[in-house]
Write a protein that holds these residues in place. Structure first.
Motif, PDB file in Angstrom:
ATOM      1  N   LEU A 134      39.593  34.250  43.688  1.00  0.00           N
ATOM      2  CA  LEU A 134      39.215  35.165  42.599  1.00  0.00           C
ATOM      3  C   LEU A 134      38.055  36.072  42.991  1.00  0.00           C
ATOM      4  O   LEU A 134      37.079  35.602  43.577  1.00  0.00           O
ATOM      5  CB  LEU A 134      38.801  34.350  41.359  1.00  0.00           C
ATOM      6  N   ASN A 135      38.152  37.351  42.676  1.00  0.00           N
ATOM      7  CA  ASN A 135      37.040  38.282  42.802  1.00  0.00           C
ATOM      8  C   ASN A 135      36.581  38.620  41.397  1.00  0.00           C
ATOM      9  O   ASN A 135      37.345  39.214  40.623  1.00  0.00           O
ATOM     10  CB  ASN A 135      37.469  39.621  43.450  1.00  0.00           C
ATOM     11  N   LYS A 136      35.362  38.237  41.081  1.00  0.00           N
ATOM     12  CA  LYS A 136      34.854  38.536  39.737  1.00  0.00           C
ATOM     13  C   LYS A 136      34.422  39.987  39.690  1.00  0.00           C
ATOM     14  O   LYS A 136      33.778  40.462  40.625  1.00  0.00           O
ATOM     15  CB  LYS A 136      33.651  37.606  39.491  1.00  0.00           C
TER      16      LYS A 136
ATOM     17  N   ILE B 176      39.942  39.294  39.624  1.00  0.00           N
ATOM     18  CA  ILE B 176      41.125  39.831  40.314  1.00  0.00           C
ATOM     19  C   ILE B 176      41.663  38.706  41.192  1.00  0.00           C
ATOM     20  O   ILE B 176      40.908  38.064  41.926  1.00  0.00           O
ATOM     21  CB  ILE B 176      40.788  41.056  41.184  1.00  0.00           C
ATOM     22  N   PHE B 177      42.983  38.462  41.087  1.00  0.00           N
ATOM     23  CA  PHE B 177      43.592  37.323  41.773  1.00  0.00           C
ATOM     24  C   PHE B 177      44.106  37.716  43.164  1.00  0.00           C
ATOM     25  O   PHE B 177      44.919  38.624  43.286  1.00  0.00           O
ATOM     26  CB  PHE B 177      44.739  36.771  40.909  1.00  0.00           C
TER      27      PHE B 177
ATOM     28  N   VAL C  66      43.899  31.096  37.664  1.00  0.00           N
ATOM     29  CA  VAL C  66      43.698  32.543  37.519  1.00  0.00           C
ATOM     30  C   VAL C  66      42.647  32.862  36.454  1.00  0.00           C
ATOM     31  O   VAL C  66      42.031  33.920  36.490  1.00  0.00           O
ATOM     32  CB  VAL C  66      45.019  33.309  37.244  1.00  0.00           C
ATOM     33  N   ARG C  67      42.418  31.920  35.536  1.00  0.00           N
ATOM     34  CA  ARG C  67      41.389  32.157  34.513  1.00  0.00           C
ATOM     35  C   ARG C  67      40.057  31.509  34.886  1.00  0.00           C
ATOM     36  O   ARG C  67      39.160  31.368  34.056  1.00  0.00           O
ATOM     37  CB  ARG C  67      41.856  31.658  33.149  1.00  0.00           C
TER      38      ARG C  67
ATOM     39  N   CYS D 225      44.536  41.347  37.168  1.00  0.00           N
ATOM     40  CA  CYS D 225      43.201  40.940  36.718  1.00  0.00           C
ATOM     41  C   CYS D 225      43.411  40.030  35.536  1.00  0.00           C
ATOM     42  O   CYS D 225      44.211  40.354  34.648  1.00  0.00           O
ATOM     43  CB  CYS D 225      42.453  42.066  36.071  1.00  0.00           C
ATOM     44  N   TYR D 226      42.706  38.940  35.496  1.00  0.00           N
ATOM     45  CA  TYR D 226      42.785  38.021  34.353  1.00  0.00           C
ATOM     46  C   TYR D 226      41.433  37.920  33.663  1.00  0.00           C
ATOM     47  O   TYR D 226      40.403  37.921  34.339  1.00  0.00           O
ATOM     48  CB  TYR D 226      43.174  36.620  34.841  1.00  0.00           C
ATOM     49  N   VAL D 227      41.457  37.815  32.339  1.00  0.00           N
ATOM     50  CA  VAL D 227      40.197  37.568  31.637  1.00  0.00           C
ATOM     51  C   VAL D 227      40.071  36.065  31.402  1.00  0.00           C
ATOM     52  O   VAL D 227      41.067  35.373  31.179  1.00  0.00           O
ATOM     53  CB  VAL D 227      40.118  38.318  30.284  1.00  0.00           C
ATOM     54  N   SER D 228      38.844  35.576  31.495  1.00  0.00           N
ATOM     55  CA  SER D 228      38.623  34.142  31.254  1.00  0.00           C
ATOM     56  C   SER D 228      38.832  33.871  29.759  1.00  0.00           C
ATOM     57  O   SER D 228      38.846  34.804  28.953  1.00  0.00           O
ATOM     58  CB  SER D 228      37.210  33.748  31.688  1.00  0.00           C
TER      59      SER D 228
END
Ligand code: PMP
Length: 307
Positions: free
Chosen positions: A304-306, A54-55, A293-294, A43-46
């Motif tokens: 990406l799944n937000k 989630i990538f 990823v961001r 999971c990446y944070v913007s």
């Protein structure tokens, strides 16, 4: 319990429960014989910390289910349910930092036998905050390991089988003990397979090259991402066997993985790779990867799944 700090909630035996209560018996076959398979998702944070993505969750669960199929095991959740459970758990833990999600399917029982046939598998997930698993900035120093990467006819190398990771543990453990950041592993024919938890790429004469899956490299999701990005950006790319001495004379080299992300390599076995600085192709792909990823590259938003 020592080790990496987990997020407070885990998915275990069909429910989201406190991580500290998610426990299995010491006689369990997954612990005793490595009878399990796992995934690793990020999971990446913007940048503004507003969004969490989630990538490539779909691709991760496709590979996860393939790992189970290779073991000839099933679990009582389908592909969509696995995604839904993961998103639900991620929401409950609401990470505010880059995070690693570890889904795994494991033998529920404990027998004094390695026999896989009678075992039933359950599914669980936990999550840990994870910044850099390997430095992406500093330039890695790697050693070619004298431990050979597991061959597909020994332990399935395209499945993420728990027990198979002793192979990576030996190679990485010995390399780190000698002062290296990580190891590169050769396959049984002597060609470069991959890292201990990451795929390997190099650049020679401007051509981006990675080992074929038949070199016992894991079918990495980040590997596939880099190949797709190279194609989209018209970077010449080839999948072919890589000889050991070729890596010493490569212009650029890097590792890819969910943990490793895109991490450039400065030295292998004491030989400086290229100029000893991050190369232009690596830099281009690394920058693009982190923007994607961001959530900064709309073209790849479908990965990406937000949450
Ligand atoms: N090889 C091995 C042995 C790994 O454990 C990993 C991490 N899953 C990778 C390669 C990279 O795969 P991915 O990009 O899907 O994380």
């Amino acid at each position: 319990m020592s080790g990496q700090q987990s997020f407070p909630f885990a998915f275990f035996e069909g429910k989201i429960i406190p991580f500290k209560d998610a426990k299995i018996s010491i006689s369990n076959n997954a612990l005793q014989y490595g009878n399990g398979i796992f995934g690793g998702i990020r999971c990446y944070v913007s940048e503004e910390k507003k969004d969490v993505f989630i990538f490539r969750i779909s691709d991760h669960y496709k590979r996860f289910l393939k790992s189970l199929r290779i073991l000839n095991k099933t679990i009582s959740y389908n592909y969509q349910e696995l995604i839904d459970i993961t998103v639900k758990l991620a929401k409950k833990n609401h990470p505010d930092t880059d995070t690693y999600i570890r889904p795994f399917a494991y033998a529920k029982e404990g027998f004094i036998s390695p026999d896989l046939h009678p075992l039933t598998f359950d599914f669980a997930i936990y999550m840990v905050p994870l910044g850099e698993y390997l430095s992406v900035d500093k330039g890695l120093k790697l050693a070619v390991s004298n431990w050979i990467r597991i061959n597909d006819n020994m332990i399935p190398s395209r499945a993420k089988v728990c027990g198979g990771y002793i192979n990576s543990s030996m190679a990485k453990g010995d390399a780190v003990a000698l002062g290296f950041d990580d190891a590169l592993m050769l396959d049984i024919s002597g060609h470069v397979a991959e890292g201990t938890g990451a795929n390997f790429f190099m650049v020679r004469d401007g051509l981006l090259i990675t080992s074929p899956k038949s070199s016992d490299a894991l079918e990495g999701i980040t590997r596939r991402t880099i190949i797709e990005l190279a194609n989209d950006r018209h970077i010449p790319f080839l999948e072919r066997e890589i000889d050991r001495t070729e890596i010493y004379i490569a212009e650029e080299a890097f590792l890819t993985g969910t943990g490793a992300q895109v991490a450039w390599i400065a030295e292998i076995d004491g030989r400086v790779i290229g100029s000893g600085k991050i190369g232009p192709i690596t830099k281009k792909l690394q920058t693009l990867f982190f923007n994607i990823v961001r959530g900064k590259e709309k073209r790849y938003a479908s990965w990406l799944n937000k949450i």
